[in-house]
Design a protein around this motif. Structure first.
Motif, PDB file in Angstrom:
ATOM      1  N   LYS A 300       1.581 -45.460 -10.139  1.00  0.00           N
ATOM      2  CA  LYS A 300       1.248 -45.627  -8.744  1.00  0.00           C
ATOM      3  C   LYS A 300       0.621 -44.381  -8.057  1.00  0.00           C
ATOM      4  O   LYS A 300       1.146 -43.175  -8.301  1.00  0.00           O
ATOM      5  N   SER A 301      -0.606 -44.574  -7.618  1.00  0.00           N
ATOM      6  CA  SER A 301      -0.979 -43.443  -7.087  1.00  0.00           C
ATOM      7  C   SER A 301      -0.547 -42.686  -5.906  1.00  0.00           C
ATOM      8  O   SER A 301       0.013 -43.241  -5.068  1.00  0.00           O
ATOM      9  N   GLU A 302      -0.657 -41.552  -5.809  1.00  0.00           N
ATOM     10  CA  GLU A 302      -0.049 -40.653  -4.678  1.00  0.00           C
ATOM     11  C   GLU A 302      -0.923 -40.716  -3.454  1.00  0.00           C
ATOM     12  O   GLU A 302      -2.038 -41.076  -3.610  1.00  0.00           O
ATOM     13  N   LYS A 303      -0.430 -40.518  -2.174  1.00  0.00           N
ATOM     14  CA  LYS A 303      -1.042 -40.655  -1.016  1.00  0.00           C
ATOM     15  C   LYS A 303      -1.969 -39.450  -0.823  1.00  0.00           C
ATOM     16  O   LYS A 303      -1.727 -38.231  -1.053  1.00  0.00           O
ATOM     17  N   GLY A 304      -3.217 -39.581  -0.655  1.00  0.00           N
ATOM     18  CA  GLY A 304      -4.345 -38.792  -0.334  1.00  0.00           C
ATOM     19  C   GLY A 304      -4.629 -38.688   1.271  1.00  0.00           C
ATOM     20  O   GLY A 304      -4.555 -39.387   1.967  1.00  0.00           O
ATOM     21  N   ASP A 305      -4.747 -37.482   1.702  1.00  0.00           N
ATOM     22  CA  ASP A 305      -5.048 -37.056   2.913  1.00  0.00           C
ATOM     23  C   ASP A 305      -5.656 -35.484   3.263  1.00  0.00           C
ATOM     24  O   ASP A 305      -5.080 -34.625   3.091  1.00  0.00           O
ATOM     25  N   TYR A 306      -6.976 -35.589   3.723  1.00  0.00           N
ATOM     26  CA  TYR A 306      -7.715 -34.388   3.800  1.00  0.00           C
ATOM     27  C   TYR A 306      -7.174 -33.605   4.918  1.00  0.00           C
ATOM     28  O   TYR A 306      -7.397 -32.338   5.135  1.00  0.00           O
ATOM     29  N   THR A 307      -6.441 -34.375   5.675  1.00  0.00           N
ATOM     30  CA  THR A 307      -5.771 -33.453   6.983  1.00  0.00           C
ATOM     31  C   THR A 307      -5.100 -32.367   6.530  1.00  0.00           C
ATOM     32  O   THR A 307      -5.045 -31.237   7.316  1.00  0.00           O
ATOM     33  N   GLY A 308      -4.189 -32.555   5.239  1.00  0.00           N
ATOM     34  CA  GLY A 308      -3.453 -31.461   4.641  1.00  0.00           C
ATOM     35  C   GLY A 308      -4.313 -29.992   4.779  1.00  0.00           C
ATOM     36  O   GLY A 308      -3.676 -28.953   4.911  1.00  0.00           O
ATOM     37  N   LEU A 309      -5.497 -30.233   4.385  1.00  0.00           N
ATOM     38  CA  LEU A 309      -6.516 -28.676   4.357  1.00  0.00           C
ATOM     39  C   LEU A 309      -6.382 -28.231   5.679  1.00  0.00           C
ATOM     40  O   LEU A 309      -6.026 -26.805   5.862  1.00  0.00           O
ATOM     41  N   TYR A 310      -6.689 -28.973   6.498  1.00  0.00           N
ATOM     42  CA  TYR A 310      -6.858 -28.437   8.162  1.00  0.00           C
ATOM     43  C   TYR A 310      -5.547 -28.056   8.651  1.00  0.00           C
ATOM     44  O   TYR A 310      -5.421 -26.929   9.294  1.00  0.00           O
ATOM     45  N   HIS A 311      -4.378 -28.886   8.279  1.00  0.00           N
ATOM     46  CA  HIS A 311      -3.062 -28.456   8.823  1.00  0.00           C
ATOM     47  C   HIS A 311      -2.835 -27.388   8.128  1.00  0.00           C
ATOM     48  O   HIS A 311      -1.881 -26.246   8.965  1.00  0.00           O
ATOM     49  N   ASN A 312      -2.950 -27.064   6.919  1.00  0.00           N
ATOM     50  CA  ASN A 312      -2.504 -25.569   6.131  1.00  0.00           C
ATOM     51  C   ASN A 312      -3.342 -24.557   6.917  1.00  0.00           C
ATOM     52  O   ASN A 312      -2.621 -23.300   7.049  1.00  0.00           O
ATOM     53  N   LEU A 313      -4.738 -24.733   7.179  1.00  0.00           N
ATOM     54  CA  LEU A 313      -5.477 -23.786   7.666  1.00  0.00           C
ATOM     55  C   LEU A 313      -4.977 -23.386   9.320  1.00  0.00           C
ATOM     56  O   LEU A 313      -4.991 -22.321   9.529  1.00  0.00           O
ATOM     57  N   TYR A 314      -4.666 -24.381  10.027  1.00  0.00           N
ATOM     58  CA  TYR A 314      -4.053 -24.108  11.366  1.00  0.00           C
ATOM     59  C   TYR A 314      -2.734 -23.489  11.164  1.00  0.00           C
ATOM     60  O   TYR A 314      -2.721 -22.109  11.719  1.00  0.00           O
ATOM     61  N   LYS A 315      -1.820 -23.502  10.114  1.00  0.00           N
ATOM     62  CA  LYS A 315      -0.704 -22.912  10.031  1.00  0.00           C
ATOM     63  C   LYS A 315      -0.704 -21.401   9.464  1.00  0.00           C
ATOM     64  O   LYS A 315      -0.085 -20.632   9.960  1.00  0.00           O
TER      65      LYS A 315
END
Length: 353
Positions: A300-315
């Motif tokens: 089963k494929s894992e969930k993808g979400d490019y939001t993770g890059l921006y969320h990390n950058l914000y943090k």
């Protein structure tokens, strides 16, 4: 309440529309304050999607705005170095769309400047947040394949014509799919395996009338591992996206992360409840030996979400997380590209340094 970080987006072409705007606005705390765009049709589109944002026609308007904390560069590849330098000199944090720069020397200079200014510098290597790459990492960490001996990743398109009125088809520094799709494949490989011992490149121009690289094979040589990275603009019948071979089993994956196609249709993570989830028909296949048992089936494929890059950058800007996509990593990707070009010209493997 989340601290607000104002963002200035430079460029509202495909990258700005599809890959940046939807994810900037999907992170609580990031505020898309200003967009720089000059083309009337793009200005109308930006106004309709982000009516709260101010549209300006000059990058200097963003750089001079003391309220803007983060500048995102979604501009042609050959402009990245100069615009990133200007933004850092203006005291902004900077996110550069891939590829980082066109040379490793430019990347080194920007890294030094960012450190001197005490600003964060990152690169939009969003494919680390692809569903399939997240799955690859999980398969490798499971140990089911044993000792990996060969890793192959492909990123293909089918476009047997030349697009009109686009810098991407012009013979400019940073043009061609080695910089474009290759940046993703190389970044993923370096994330998984680190720097190689040697690099081999085979670069070609295959489409009639083209002046840019539209087919490549880059091989990264490690002590006990061969990494094969390929991309082409002339692949009509899909080939495996990933092929992993180990001394205890194999994993093969067709199909590509679903986020880009959804984004091109105008959808965003805010619109889709199951954002980044791949359909079962493109889940990968595993065939492995597990403690004497033969194991075959779908992963089963894992969930993808490019939001993770921006969320990390914000943090990371707030000092609450370590930056995931470090500029030094992106610099090494550019160095591999340079060595692949050298290898192609000299028709030999070259040492990584």
């Amino acid at each position: 309440m989340s601290k607000k970080i104002n963002v200035g987006l430079v460029g509202y072409g495909m990258a700005g529309q599809v890959f940046h705007g939807p994810f900037i606005t999907n992170v609580t705390g990031l505020f898309l304050k200003t967009i720089r765009e000059t083309r009337p049709e793009k200005i109308r589109l930006a106004n309709s999607r982000y009516p709260h944002a101010t549209i300006v026609k000059e990058t200097t308007a963003i750089l001079a705005d003391k309220e803007i904390d983060l500048v995102v560069l979604a501009t042609p590849n050959h402009t990245h170095y100069l615009l990133a330098k200007e933004a850092l000199l203006a005291g902004k944090h900077v996110l550069v769309d891939k590829p980082f720069t066109t040379t490793s020397a430019e990347a080194d200079e920007l890294i030094e400047l960012a450190n001197k200014k005490g600003r964060l510098l990152s690169i939009f290597q969003n494919r680390r947040w692809d569903s399939d790459f997240q799955t690859i990492k999980k398969v490798l960490s499971s140990g089911l394949l044993g000792n990996l001996v060969e890793y192959e990743a492909r990123f293909d398109r089918f476009r047997n014509f030349l697009k009109e009125n686009t810098w991407k088809e012009e013979d400019l520094p940073g043009s061609g799919i080695l910089y474009d799709l290759g940046s993703h494949l190389i970044d993923q490989a370096l994330c998984l395996f680190g720097a190689p011992e040697e690099v081999m490149g085979d670069l070609r121009i295959q489409r009639s009338g083209s002046s840019i690289i539209d087919n490549f094979e880059v091989v990264l040589h490690y002590e006990k591992l061969k990494v094969i990275l390929k991309a082409s603009m002339l692949v009509k019948e899909p080939t495996p996206r990933y092929r992993l071979l180990g001394d205890q089993g194999s994993f093969v994956k067709y199909g590509i992360d679903v986020q880009e196609e959804a984004l091109k249709k105008g959808l965003t993570p805010a619109d889709v409840a199951d954002w980044g989830l791949e359909p079962q028909n493109i889940w990968g296949d595993i065939n492995a030996d597990l403690q004497g048992l033969q194991v075959t089936g779908k992963v089963k494929s894992e969930k993808g979400d490019y939001t993770g890059l921006y969320h990390n950058l914000y943090k990371a800007i707030l000092g609450e997380e370590e930056l995931f996509v470090k500029p030094e990593q992106a610099r090494n990707t550019i160095r591999v590209i340079e060595l692949a070009m050298q290898s192609n010209d000299e028709k030999r493997r070259v040492k990584y340094y």
